[in-house]
Structures are given as C-alpha cells and as structure tokens.
Scaffold this active site. Structure first.
Site, short mmCIF file in Angstrom:
data_model
loop_
_atom_site.label_atom_id
_atom_site.label_comp_id
_atom_site.label_asym_id
_atom_site.label_seq_id
_atom_site.Cartn_x
_atom_site.Cartn_y
_atom_site.Cartn_z
N CYS A 122 6.58 -3.18 -6.14
CA CYS A 122 6.54 -4.59 -5.73
C CYS A 122 7.87 -5.31 -5.95
O CYS A 122 8.05 -6.43 -5.45
CB CYS A 122 5.43 -5.31 -6.47
SG CYS A 122 3.83 -4.45 -6.39
N HIS A 280 6.43 -12.44 -5.98
CA HIS A 280 5.58 -11.36 -5.50
C HIS A 280 4.14 -11.85 -5.49
O HIS A 280 3.67 -12.47 -6.45
CB HIS A 280 5.73 -10.14 -6.41
CG HIS A 280 4.67 -9.11 -6.22
ND1 HIS A 280 4.30 -8.64 -4.98
CD2 HIS A 280 3.86 -8.48 -7.13
CE1 HIS A 280 3.32 -7.75 -5.13
NE2 HIS A 280 3.04 -7.64 -6.41
N ASN A 311 -2.23 -8.49 -1.80
CA ASN A 311 -1.01 -7.95 -2.43
C ASN A 311 -0.51 -6.80 -1.55
O ASN A 311 -1.17 -5.78 -1.42
CB ASN A 311 -1.36 -7.46 -3.83
CG ASN A 311 -0.19 -6.83 -4.56
OD1 ASN A 311 0.83 -6.48 -3.96
ND2 ASN A 311 -0.33 -6.66 -5.87
#
EC number: 2.3.1.180
Length: 355
Positions: A122, A280, A311
């Site tokens: 990420c 993020h 996500n």
C-alpha cells in the site's frame, strides 16, 4: 585522465497528469455478507466502506494498468514514446517475472523505456513517486509513468474476515516530469520489519509446488491420481492475504501520522498550507485519526474514496486523488499531503502539487 560525463539534472519535478481505472462490477456489503458473518451496518461502522470494485476474470492486472496509463498520458499531453521510465507498484501481478511494467511499455509504444515493478504494497505508489522524482531530477529520466494497480480479488479468500472484505480492484497512474517550480517535496519513507507478519500471505508459493506427505515434502506434480488424472487438492492451495487488524490500526493511526508530519515538515509547510490530504485508503477510522493527530484544519479536503472503492492497496492513493480532482477541480495546482503504508510494514509520504 578522462572525465566521466553526467546527465544534466532538472531542478524540479511535478505530476503532469493523472489517470484511473475502476472495474464496472460493484460489490456491496450485503454481497460480502453472503461469504462472512457480518452486516452492512457493522462494516460501515468499523471501516467506512459501502462498496468495492471487482474486476472480471477476463480483465487482467495489465489491462487495468493500461487503461489508467493511457488516461494519465492523455491528461499529460504526452505519448508513450515520450516516456523514459515506467514504474509499476503491485502485489497481485500473477507472474514473478517478467515484469508487468515491461509488458505495459510494449502496449503503450514506450519501448525502449526502462521498466520495472516494485513490491511495497500500500506504500508502493508513494515509493514510485519518490523514485520518479529522483530519476527526473538526476537527469536519468525525463518523463516517468508511475502506476499503482491491484487485482486483489485474485489473492483473497472471500470467506475469511481479517482483510478480504476490505479489498477492491483498480488502477491509478500519474506521469511525473520536469517543472519550473517545485511540485514534489522530499519523500519520507522506510520500513519496520518487526511487524512483517501483520499483513501477509497465508503461505509461500513453494507450498504450491510441494506438499507434506509422511513428514517429507513431495512435489505436487507427483500427487496426481494415475486413474483419474486429478491432483491432490492439498497440492493446489493458493496463498491468500491475512491481516492483524489491531496491529495495523495502532501503527497507522500514530506512527503513520508521525511519518505524514515529517513529510509536511520536510516540505516546509504547515497543516494550514495544505489544500488536500490523501492518505492510503485503508480504513475510514484510520483516516479520521490521522487527520486529528495532524491537526488538519477544516479547509483541508480529505480524500475518502474508501467509501466507494474499498482498500485497493498500491492503487488507493492515485485512485483517491483522481476522484478528489474530479469532485474538486479547484484543487489543481495546490499542495496535497499523501501517505501510503502497508505490508512490510512499509511507509512512504510526500507533499505534491496536484495536477
């Protein structure tokens, strides 16, 4: 003695254009609750996620990267032939080698651009931005394509509840090139390998190649029933993602905010100087906590793409930035603080001028 000649560096860099790709299939929380024991209310309360996108089987990681890349090039006013380097961040490309980036370079007509993949989960997009910034400022590259792309639906088990219900598919891309004014601040990046197992695969790929029988490892290809031709089901166990949610939440909420503050300080800016904050998209509660610790004023617009996209790992920051600019075009040219963090644990952050 001869003197080694060096490239002429560029003083500054910036993001020239951005692109994104979101698969058409939308998976709701009610859909997810067919696989795990949960509810729409619980998922929204704990994560802020309402939906996530899933790519169909016939759309590959490479396909998604290409879609995002072409939009980024168009918005930059450039062609593939004008790219010097392509950097792709992904943890879901199904080939260990060759790289997705090299294949993408061919599709975009960018050959012989340098092309390579990075694996920083990420934080991968911010890692790519850091590398692109350095490559352009050093003079080793002129225009660099940075992509975050994931088809996480290929590496999850829909029936486990530590991470799979959070994840979505998608791709985001930017082109970074020379600028007359500073458009990318110093990058703050690093890792904490003591938390290596906080986000991880269930087992290594070598466990697909061999299985344990009688206390010994046996090649999976040797476990085929000679009569039926079928392989032992234990020999085809596919690795999937798992997460220690509490460890990640605590680290991101406090250490992540510290890293973001360091990036802000390195850029010589205060919270009130920012126009946007793009962390993020891991969890809405983490986003809110980081904003609180950073003491961001209400004037700072915070990206919350997670509500619709979930996500998306390496793709989350460029996807969130893309949506933010679509909803708030007045942010173009203004400073945004971005931070990525994920499996490793790894982290990366910088302040950028939005394209």
């Amino acid at each position: 003695m001869a003197t080694i000649k060096q490239n002429i560096p560029h003083a500054h860099t910036r993001i020239l254009g951005i692109g994104a790709y979101r698969p058409s299939e939308i998976v709701t929380n009610d859909d997810v609750c067919q696989w795990i024991e949960s509810s729409d209310e619980w998922i929204v309360k704990r994560t802020g996620i309402h939906t996530r996108h899933r790519a169909p089987e016939d759309v590959s990681v490479l396909d998604m990267a290409e879609h995002a890349a072409r939009e980024a090039l168009e918005n930059s006013g450039l062609t593939g032939e004008q790219l010097s380097t392509i950097i792709v961040s992904t943890v879901s490309f199904p080939y260990l080698t060759p790289s997705l980036a090299a294949n993408l370079a061919d599709r975009l007509g960018a050959t012989p651009a340098a092309a390579y993949d990075i694996s920083a989960a990420c934080a991968g997009y911010c890692y790519g931005v850091a590398q692109a910034d350095s490559l352009v400022r050093s003079g080793d590259s002129t225009n660099v394509l940075v992509i975050g792309v994931e088809k996480l639906s290929d590496v999850i088990d829909n029936h486990e509840r530590s991470i799979s219900f959070l994840l979505g598919d998608g791709a985001g891309a930017v082109v970074i090139g020379p600028s007359e004014v500073p458009g990318i601040g110093p990058s703050v990046w690093g890792s904490d390998g003591s938390k290596w197992d906080a986000i991880r695969m269930t087992h290594p790929l070598t466990d697909i190649r061999t299985v344990e029988r009688g206390g010994q490892r046996t090649f999976a290809k040797d476990l085929v029933d000679p009569e039926t031709g079928e392989m032992d089901p234990d020999a085809t166990l596919w690795p999937t993602l798992r997460q220690d949610g509490q460890t990640v939440f605590r680290w991101a909420s406090w250490e992540g905010a510290r890293v973001a503050q360091e990036a802000l300080d390195a850029a010589g800016l205060a919270p009130e100087d920012l126009a946007a904050f793009v962390p993020h998209q891991a969890n809405m509660r983490i986003i809110d906590q980081m904003a609180k610790v950073l003491k961001l004023p209400e004037s700072v617009i915070i990206a919350r793409d997670i509500a619709e996209a979930g996500n998306t790992s390496a793709a989350s920051i460029p996807l969130a930035t893309h949506r933010l600019l679509a909803e708030h075009p007045e942010l173009s040219g203004k400073p945004s603080l971005q931070i990525g963090f994920g499996a490793g644990l790894v982290y990366g952050a910088q302040v950028v001028l939005l394209p």
